[in-house]
Design an enzyme around this catalytic site. Structure first.
Site, PDB file in Angstrom:
ATOM      1  N   ARG A 142      38.031  70.025  31.482  1.00  0.00           N
ATOM      2  CA  ARG A 142      38.766  68.786  31.213  1.00  0.00           C
ATOM      3  C   ARG A 142      40.272  68.944  31.413  1.00  0.00           C
ATOM      4  O   ARG A 142      40.814  70.039  31.368  1.00  0.00           O
ATOM      5  CB  ARG A 142      38.491  68.327  29.778  1.00  0.00           C
ATOM      6  CG  ARG A 142      37.112  67.758  29.565  1.00  0.00           C
ATOM      7  CD  ARG A 142      36.810  67.504  28.089  1.00  0.00           C
ATOM      8  NE  ARG A 142      36.598  68.754  27.350  1.00  0.00           N
ATOM      9  CZ  ARG A 142      36.251  68.816  26.071  1.00  0.00           C
ATOM     10  NH1 ARG A 142      36.102  67.693  25.376  1.00  0.00           N
ATOM     11  NH2 ARG A 142      36.060  69.984  25.482  1.00  0.00           N
ATOM     12  N   TYR A 163      42.656  68.672  20.176  1.00  0.00           N
ATOM     13  CA  TYR A 163      41.662  69.025  19.174  1.00  0.00           C
ATOM     14  C   TYR A 163      42.044  70.380  18.586  1.00  0.00           C
ATOM     15  O   TYR A 163      42.347  71.313  19.330  1.00  0.00           O
ATOM     16  CB  TYR A 163      40.268  69.124  19.796  1.00  0.00           C
ATOM     17  CG  TYR A 163      39.676  67.805  20.221  1.00  0.00           C
ATOM     18  CD1 TYR A 163      39.327  66.837  19.288  1.00  0.00           C
ATOM     19  CD2 TYR A 163      39.450  67.529  21.565  1.00  0.00           C
ATOM     20  CE1 TYR A 163      38.786  65.622  19.673  1.00  0.00           C
ATOM     21  CE2 TYR A 163      38.907  66.323  21.975  1.00  0.00           C
ATOM     22  CZ  TYR A 163      38.570  65.367  21.028  1.00  0.00           C
ATOM     23  OH  TYR A 163      38.040  64.171  21.419  1.00  0.00           O
ATOM     24  N   HIS A 192      40.421  71.588  15.130  1.00  0.00           N
ATOM     25  CA  HIS A 192      39.253  72.081  14.391  1.00  0.00           C
ATOM     26  C   HIS A 192      39.601  73.316  13.558  1.00  0.00           C
ATOM     27  O   HIS A 192      38.916  74.341  13.585  1.00  0.00           O
ATOM     28  CB  HIS A 192      38.110  72.398  15.360  1.00  0.00           C
ATOM     29  CG  HIS A 192      37.612  71.211  16.121  1.00  0.00           C
ATOM     30  ND1 HIS A 192      37.008  70.131  15.508  1.00  0.00           N
ATOM     31  CD2 HIS A 192      37.645  70.925  17.456  1.00  0.00           C
ATOM     32  CE1 HIS A 192      36.672  69.231  16.430  1.00  0.00           C
ATOM     33  NE2 HIS A 192      37.064  69.687  17.607  1.00  0.00           N
ATOM     34  N   ASP A 241      31.903  72.980  16.292  1.00  0.00           N
ATOM     35  CA  ASP A 241      33.365  72.927  16.306  1.00  0.00           C
ATOM     36  C   ASP A 241      33.949  73.029  14.905  1.00  0.00           C
ATOM     37  O   ASP A 241      35.064  73.524  14.729  1.00  0.00           O
ATOM     38  CB  ASP A 241      33.854  71.619  16.941  1.00  0.00           C
ATOM     39  CG  ASP A 241      33.990  71.733  18.451  1.00  0.00           C
ATOM     40  OD1 ASP A 241      34.088  72.868  18.954  1.00  0.00           O
ATOM     41  OD2 ASP A 241      33.998  70.694  19.121  1.00  0.00           O
ATOM     42  N   GLU A 291      41.022  65.081  16.139  1.00  0.00           N
ATOM     43  CA  GLU A 291      39.899  64.764  15.260  1.00  0.00           C
ATOM     44  C   GLU A 291      40.333  64.234  13.902  1.00  0.00           C
ATOM     45  O   GLU A 291      39.510  63.730  13.133  1.00  0.00           O
ATOM     46  CB  GLU A 291      38.999  65.991  15.074  1.00  0.00           C
ATOM     47  CG  GLU A 291      39.560  67.106  14.220  1.00  0.00           C
ATOM     48  CD  GLU A 291      40.414  68.098  14.999  1.00  0.00           C
ATOM     49  OE1 GLU A 291      40.758  69.152  14.427  1.00  0.00           O
ATOM     50  OE2 GLU A 291      40.750  67.818  16.176  1.00  0.00           O
ATOM     51  N   LYS A 345      41.506  71.149  24.240  1.00  0.00           N
ATOM     52  CA  LYS A 345      40.980  72.059  23.235  1.00  0.00           C
ATOM     53  C   LYS A 345      42.085  72.834  22.528  1.00  0.00           C
ATOM     54  O   LYS A 345      43.226  72.904  22.982  1.00  0.00           O
ATOM     55  CB  LYS A 345      39.988  73.031  23.864  1.00  0.00           C
ATOM     56  CG  LYS A 345      38.685  72.362  24.301  1.00  0.00           C
ATOM     57  CD  LYS A 345      37.953  71.710  23.135  1.00  0.00           C
ATOM     58  CE  LYS A 345      37.379  72.707  22.164  1.00  0.00           C
ATOM     59  NZ  LYS A 345      36.657  72.056  21.031  1.00  0.00           N
TER      60      LYS A 345
END
Length: 354
Positions: free
Chosen positions: A15, A94, A96, A268, A118, A75
């Site tokens: 991505r 993101y 996490h 995740d 998130e 990420k």
């Protein structure tokens, strides 16, 4: 503002955070946008697609982090990224962190501000988690179906069955965007589907998917009974920004028929199966008690053309606010997304980690 878009470095991650059209929107607003050469290639975008729209293509990650004030990626940063991040950076991706204590410590030591996709909250909804959850849910069913194939170590069962044979059974834990999409695809394939949740509205929505879908309240005893004879179990349990609860115990896994499959979308956030551990697309599966486990932490990265387009559209309005100045801190959805700042954990779900 100077906005940097580095290449993703997670294993087989394809991505890119902003596709050319989104980056061009930021350029038109007067921002400088820098992208690492090759960052969009796996999503179908050449460097020239960006440069033609006024985006500056730089040769490596070091140049992106040097020039960028706002770093936008998909990420969480890993080793190479961490060496380049500085205290003045505003990181938007993101994160996490609940499942990543070492990463959390590193980012706290750097002292930057980290806003997690998130954690961005619009009146209880998670708009930046939604598109990737939809994709992950669909991939979970697709992957689970192929892992049932005998050459892949599965029990050799066709998920939807056919005349004269039984249908396969799929158990889905959690009826949010990820679980709901996993259940819908399994139901369309003809499987018998059991979905667990605790919210009456979500259970009703799952029942409406079709006569081959059953929605149940997530009592531990009921989960254990349904998991026992499932062909595929999909874990899609979410506590926003917090570590996922372990819903399926190792004892439950031991009761399953050999060659069955567990797919943990919740990995995740630490995973919702007691036997889960993170895997990559390079080595996506492992076996515990004869049960195939698929616990890839970047599932949507396998379909980057779709995923990049979806995530770019979702995050662009928030990137625009972040780039416009410190006023973004007064915007409740983004303020809710702050996980770390100035060497401190800010998000309530992360308190006590460090």
């Amino acid at each position: 503002m100077r906005i940097g878009i580095p290449s993703e470095t997670k294993t087989l991650e394809g991505r890119v955070a902003l596709i050319p059209a989104a980056a061009a929107d930021l350029v038109r607003r007067g921002h400088e946008v820098f992208i690492q050469s090759g960052a969009g290639t796996k999503s179908g975008y050449a460097d020239s697609d960006y440069s033609a729209l006024g985006v500056t293509v730089v040769p490596d990650a070091a140049a992106v982090y040097e020039k960028g004030e706002l770093i936008v990626k998909v990420k969480e940063p890993i080793e190479g990224d961490l060496k380049l991040l500085k205290k003045h950076h505003l990181l938007f991706c993101y994160l996490h962190l609940a499942a990543e204590p070492a990463l959390t410590r590193s980012l706290l030591d750097i002292g930057l501000t980290g806003v997690a996709f998130e954690s961005v909250d619009e009146d209880g909804a998670l708009p930046l988690l939604l598109p990737m959850s939809v994709i992950a849910g669909r991939i979970a069913t697709q992957i689970g179906t192929t892992l049932l194939h005998q050459p892949n170590g599965g029990k050799g069962k066709l998920l939807g069955g056919m005349a004269s044979t039984p249908r396969g059974k799929v158990v889905v834990l959690g009826a949010g965007a990820a679980g709901g999409n996993a259940a819908a695809l399994a139901a369309q394939a003809g499987a018998n589907v059991v979905v667990f949740d605790k919210r009456p509205d979500r259970m009703a929505e799952m029942m409406a998917l079709g006569p081959n879908v059953t929605a149940l309240y997530a009592y531990e005893s009921s989960v254990a009974e349904e998991v026992r004879n499932a062909d595929i179990v999909v874990g899609a349990v979410l506590i926003p920004s917090a570590k996922a609860p372990r819903v399926v115990t190792e004892a439950m896994v031991k009761t399953m028929e050999k060659g069955s499959v567990l797919v943990d979308i919740s990995i995740d956030q630490g995973g919702c199966f007691e036997t889960s551990r993170p895997t990559t697309w390079k080595e996506p599966t492992y076996d515990v008690h004869g049960i195939t486990h698929f616990c890839v932490t970047n599932m949507p990265g396998a379909v980057p053309q779709t995923s990049s387009t979806a995530i770019s559209a979702a995050i662009l309005p928030y990137v625009q606010r972040l780039a416009a100045g410190n006023e973004w801190r007064d915007y409740a959805p983004l303020a809710a997304g702050i996980n770390i700042e100035g060497g401190k954990l800010v998000h309530p779900a992360l308190q006590g980690m460090a």
